[in-house]
Write a protein that holds these residues in place. Structure first.
Motif, mmCIF file in Angstrom:
data_model
loop_
_atom_site.group_PDB
_atom_site.id
_atom_site.type_symbol
_atom_site.label_atom_id
_atom_site.label_comp_id
_atom_site.label_asym_id
_atom_site.label_seq_id
_atom_site.Cartn_x
_atom_site.Cartn_y
_atom_site.Cartn_z
ATOM 1 N N ASN A 229 0.824 -1.206 0.000
ATOM 2 C CA ASN A 229 0.000 0.000 0.000
ATOM 3 C C ASN A 229 0.860 1.259 0.000
ATOM 4 O O ASN A 229 0.478 2.279 -0.587
ATOM 5 N N ALA A 230 2.012 1.181 0.656
ATOM 6 C CA ALA A 230 2.923 2.325 0.642
ATOM 7 C C ALA A 230 3.430 2.607 -0.774
ATOM 8 O O ALA A 230 3.596 3.767 -1.163
ATOM 9 N N THR A 231 3.660 1.556 -1.564
ATOM 10 C CA THR A 231 4.081 1.766 -2.954
ATOM 11 C C THR A 231 2.961 2.361 -3.790
ATOM 12 O O THR A 231 3.222 3.035 -4.792
ATOM 13 N N LEU A 232 1.715 2.104 -3.394
ATOM 14 C CA LEU A 232 0.594 2.713 -4.109
ATOM 15 C C LEU A 232 0.512 4.206 -3.796
ATOM 16 O O LEU A 232 0.117 5.007 -4.651
ATOM 17 N N VAL A 233 0.867 4.569 -2.574
ATOM 18 C CA VAL A 233 0.898 5.978 -2.206
ATOM 19 C C VAL A 233 2.049 6.680 -2.913
ATOM 20 O O VAL A 233 1.907 7.795 -3.419
ATOM 21 N N ASP A 234 3.194 6.007 -2.968
ATOM 22 C CA ASP A 234 4.383 6.581 -3.610
ATOM 23 C C ASP A 234 5.112 5.470 -4.359
ATOM 24 O O ASP A 234 5.873 4.702 -3.774
ATOM 25 N N GLU A 235 4.877 5.399 -5.644
ATOM 26 C CA GLU A 235 5.475 4.328 -6.443
ATOM 27 C C GLU A 235 6.987 4.477 -6.577
ATOM 28 O O GLU A 235 7.671 3.544 -7.001
ATOM 29 N N TYR A 236 7.516 5.641 -6.219
ATOM 30 C CA TYR A 236 8.956 5.866 -6.301
ATOM 31 C C TYR A 236 9.630 5.772 -4.934
ATOM 32 O O TYR A 236 10.749 6.268 -4.761
ATOM 33 N N SER A 237 8.984 5.133 -3.997
ATOM 34 C CA SER A 237 9.547 5.001 -2.659
ATOM 35 C C SER A 237 10.507 3.813 -2.606
ATOM 36 O O SER A 237 10.079 2.653 -2.562
ATOM 37 N N ASP A 238 11.811 4.096 -2.602
ATOM 38 C CA ASP A 238 12.772 3.009 -2.468
ATOM 39 C C ASP A 238 12.643 2.349 -1.097
ATOM 40 O O ASP A 238 12.912 1.152 -0.947
ATOM 41 N N GLU A 239 12.199 3.108 -0.114
ATOM 42 C CA GLU A 239 12.004 2.577 1.235
ATOM 43 C C GLU A 239 10.948 1.476 1.245
ATOM 44 O O GLU A 239 11.136 0.421 1.864
ATOM 45 N N ALA A 240 9.843 1.706 0.550
ATOM 46 C CA ALA A 240 8.764 0.719 0.518
ATOM 47 C C ALA A 240 9.169 -0.525 -0.277
ATOM 48 O O ALA A 240 8.925 -1.662 0.153
ATOM 49 N N TRP A 241 9.805 -0.328 -1.424
ATOM 50 C CA TRP A 241 10.235 -1.472 -2.231
ATOM 51 C C TRP A 241 11.294 -2.293 -1.503
ATOM 52 O O TRP A 241 11.268 -3.526 -1.533
ATOM 53 N N TYR A 242 12.209 -1.591 -0.837
ATOM 54 C CA TYR A 242 13.229 -2.303 -0.068
ATOM 55 C C TYR A 242 12.598 -3.074 1.086
ATOM 56 O O TYR A 242 12.996 -4.203 1.385
ATOM 57 N N GLY A 243 11.627 -2.460 1.747
ATOM 58 C CA GLY A 243 10.933 -3.144 2.828
ATOM 59 C C GLY A 243 10.278 -4.431 2.358
ATOM 60 O O GLY A 243 10.325 -5.464 3.043
ATOM 61 N N LEU A 244 9.669 -4.386 1.180
ATOM 62 C CA LEU A 244 9.088 -5.603 0.602
ATOM 63 C C LEU A 244 10.167 -6.656 0.371
ATOM 64 O O LEU A 244 9.985 -7.831 0.705
ATOM 65 N N GLY A 245 11.277 -6.235 -0.206
ATOM 66 C CA GLY A 245 12.356 -7.183 -0.478
ATOM 67 C C GLY A 245 12.883 -7.815 0.793
ATOM 68 O O GLY A 245 13.095 -9.042 0.854
ATOM 69 N N LEU A 246 13.080 -7.014 1.819
ATOM 70 C CA LEU A 246 13.624 -7.536 3.069
ATOM 71 C C LEU A 246 12.664 -8.517 3.735
ATOM 72 O O LEU A 246 13.094 -9.561 4.253
ATOM 73 N N LEU A 247 11.378 -8.212 3.709
ATOM 74 C CA LEU A 247 10.414 -9.131 4.314
ATOM 75 C C LEU A 247 10.343 -10.430 3.523
ATOM 76 O O LEU A 247 10.306 -11.523 4.106
ATOM 77 N N TYR A 248 10.331 -10.339 2.211
ATOM 78 C CA TYR A 248 10.350 -11.570 1.396
ATOM 79 C C TYR A 248 11.605 -12.390 1.709
ATOM 80 O O TYR A 248 11.547 -13.620 1.793
ATOM 81 N N GLN A 249 12.717 -11.716 1.888
ATOM 82 C CA GLN A 249 13.960 -12.419 2.221
ATOM 83 C C GLN A 249 13.827 -13.107 3.576
ATOM 84 O O GLN A 249 14.231 -14.260 3.744
ATOM 85 N N ARG A 250 13.276 -12.414 4.544
ATOM 86 C CA ARG A 250 13.096 -13.003 5.864
ATOM 87 C C ARG A 250 12.134 -14.185 5.841
ATOM 88 O O ARG A 250 12.242 -15.104 6.654
ATOM 89 N N LEU A 251 11.205 -14.148 4.896
ATOM 90 C CA LEU A 251 10.249 -15.251 4.754
ATOM 91 C C LEU A 251 10.822 -16.405 3.931
ATOM 92 O O LEU A 251 10.161 -17.433 3.772
ATOM 93 N N GLY A 252 12.020 -16.243 3.396
ATOM 94 C CA GLY A 252 12.638 -17.290 2.586
ATOM 95 C C GLY A 252 12.138 -17.328 1.162
ATOM 96 O O GLY A 252 12.404 -18.285 0.441
ATOM 97 N N ARG A 253 11.458 -16.286 0.733
ATOM 98 C CA ARG A 253 10.936 -16.230 -0.643
ATOM 99 C C ARG A 253 11.924 -15.396 -1.465
ATOM 100 O O ARG A 253 11.715 -14.229 -1.766
ATOM 101 N N TYR A 254 13.023 -16.055 -1.836
ATOM 102 C CA TYR A 254 14.185 -15.337 -2.347
ATOM 103 C C TYR A 254 13.990 -14.750 -3.740
ATOM 104 O O TYR A 254 14.499 -13.663 -4.028
ATOM 105 N N ASP A 255 13.267 -15.449 -4.614
ATOM 106 C CA ASP A 255 13.038 -14.885 -5.950
ATOM 107 C C ASP A 255 12.244 -13.589 -5.857
ATOM 108 O O ASP A 255 12.553 -12.604 -6.546
ATOM 109 N N SER A 256 11.227 -13.589 -5.001
ATOM 110 C CA SER A 256 10.429 -12.370 -4.816
ATOM 111 C C SER A 256 11.278 -11.277 -4.183
ATOM 112 O O SER A 256 11.160 -10.099 -4.536
ATOM 113 N N ALA A 257 12.146 -11.661 -3.252
ATOM 114 C CA ALA A 257 13.016 -10.681 -2.607
ATOM 115 C C ALA A 257 13.923 -10.012 -3.628
ATOM 116 O O ALA A 257 14.049 -8.776 -3.654
#
Length: 355
Positions: A229-257
């Motif tokens: 939802n944060a990316t929908l508010v600001d599609e250029y937010s590197d913070e939001a995209w990075y947050g998604l990547g880090l959570l996917y990594q923590r979940l073991g979903r490496y391709d998505s990360a």
């Protein structure tokens, strides 16, 4: 056995964005004092070509209406933006002299003082703003926010709670209450406050980011929705995209990360944490050459990034390049002499080589 290091959320970077609305004035730390400060009248400022057209236009109006408090205040804002702090402060003081019961003018003065790192005087002006208009929401929020920044948590909570009592639908008040609870270690209350902010304002970006981060630390998939939802508010937010990547990594979903880290890089090509974490994932998959590429890029943007030097050492050690591995371990120690894993790695590699 060699140990690898997973990067955690960079709190420093996060706080830079989390307080961007409030702390942007910190970047205005120059003095910018004019040689003719104290002697300049509206006419002089009107014809000073070192000042912006907007400031000169306000000066023209002030020359015509020297007792107009609003004109003084607005020119003060422009002068502060131009880092002409002494001149800005003079305008704020004049506006206050003309109409001392206007909270907005005291807030303007407080912001100028804060830009000059005069925190004690700034606090006095924030408090004066609330004194003259006790129910002014902007004044209450500014004071509570400032008290939070200077870590006077009890006083901050008092003002923020006062604001919420005045207006329970103020989303920013709930956000700062969440920050207050987070800073004091009450994670559950922080989440509740951030959720309240989002319930009031679904586009409250800072609350979405905070919720994403808090759930990410718990490895909870709920965080994905908040980051999305944060990316929908600001599609250029590197913070939001990075947050998604880090959570996917923590979940073991490496391709998505990796995909989200790439999106982070698309938005911010110098985001060295995204390169580092991608390299970390590739290393864990024994894809050492690609991992090396990403760690090197991370170091291009952050040469003092000790962990990236260490991971380059591990990659070369895994590739059975002991001499190259030691070079990177030593570079790691040049940056951080107390990096114990690098010290252990050097002993390990040398021991294996001698054996």
């Amino acid at each position: 056995m060699a140990k690898i290091i997973e990067i955690r959320t960079d709190k420093k970077m996060r706080y830079i964005k989390l307080f961007s609305g409030f702390l942007i004035i910190i970047s205005m730390m120059g003095t910018g004092c004019s040689e003719w400060f104290g002697k300049a009248d509206a006419n002089a400022m009107e014809n000073d070509t070192t000042l912006s057209l907007v400031i000169r236009e306000w000066s023209k109006r002030i020359r015509q209406y020297p007792e107009n408090d609003e004109y003084r205040y607005k020119r003060g804002l422009e002068l502060a933006e131009a880092k002409r702090y002494d001149l800005a402060l003079a305008d704020m003081d004049k506006a206050i002299d003309l109409k001392p019961q206007v909270a907005l003018y005291h807030l303007g003065k407080a912001n100028v003082l804060f830009a000059q790192n005069e925190t004690k005087k700034a606090l006095e002006s924030y408090e004066e703003a609330v004194k003259v208009e006790p129910k002014n929401e902007e004044a209450l929020l500014s004071l509570g926010r400032f008290l939070l920044f200077v870590r006077q948590f009890d006083k901050s909570e008092l003002r923020i709670s006062q604001l919420i009592k005045e207006n329970p639908a103020n989303a920013d008040a709930w956000f700062y209450k969440g920050m207050l609870k987070k800073e004091t270690g009450d994670t559950a209350a922080a989440i509740e406050s951030f959720q309240q902010a989002v319930a009031i304002d679904a586009y409250n970006y800072n609350s979405l980011i905070q919720l994403g981060n808090l759930y990410s630390e718990k490895k909870d998939t709920i965080g994905l929705a908040y980051f999305h939802n944060a990316t929908l508010v600001d599609e250029y937010s590197d913070e939001a995209w990075y947050g998604l990547g880090l959570l996917y990594q923590r979940l073991g979903r490496y391709d998505s990360a990796i995909a989200k880290y790439q999106q982070t890089i698309n938005v911010n090509p110098s985001h060295y944490y995204a390169y580092y974490n991608t390299g970390y994932i590739l290393f864990s998959q024994n894809n050492w050459d690609r991992a090396i590429e990403h760690f090197r890029i991370a170091l291009k943007f952050a040469p003092e990034f000790a962990k990236a030097h260490y991971m380059l050492g591990l990659c070369n050690e895994a590739k059975q390049n002991p001499d190259e591995a030691i070079v990177h371990y030593e570079r790691c120690l040049q940056v951080d002499p107390n990096f114990q894993l690098a010290k252990d790695a050097i002993q390990r590699v040398r021991s294996q080589s001698n054996g």
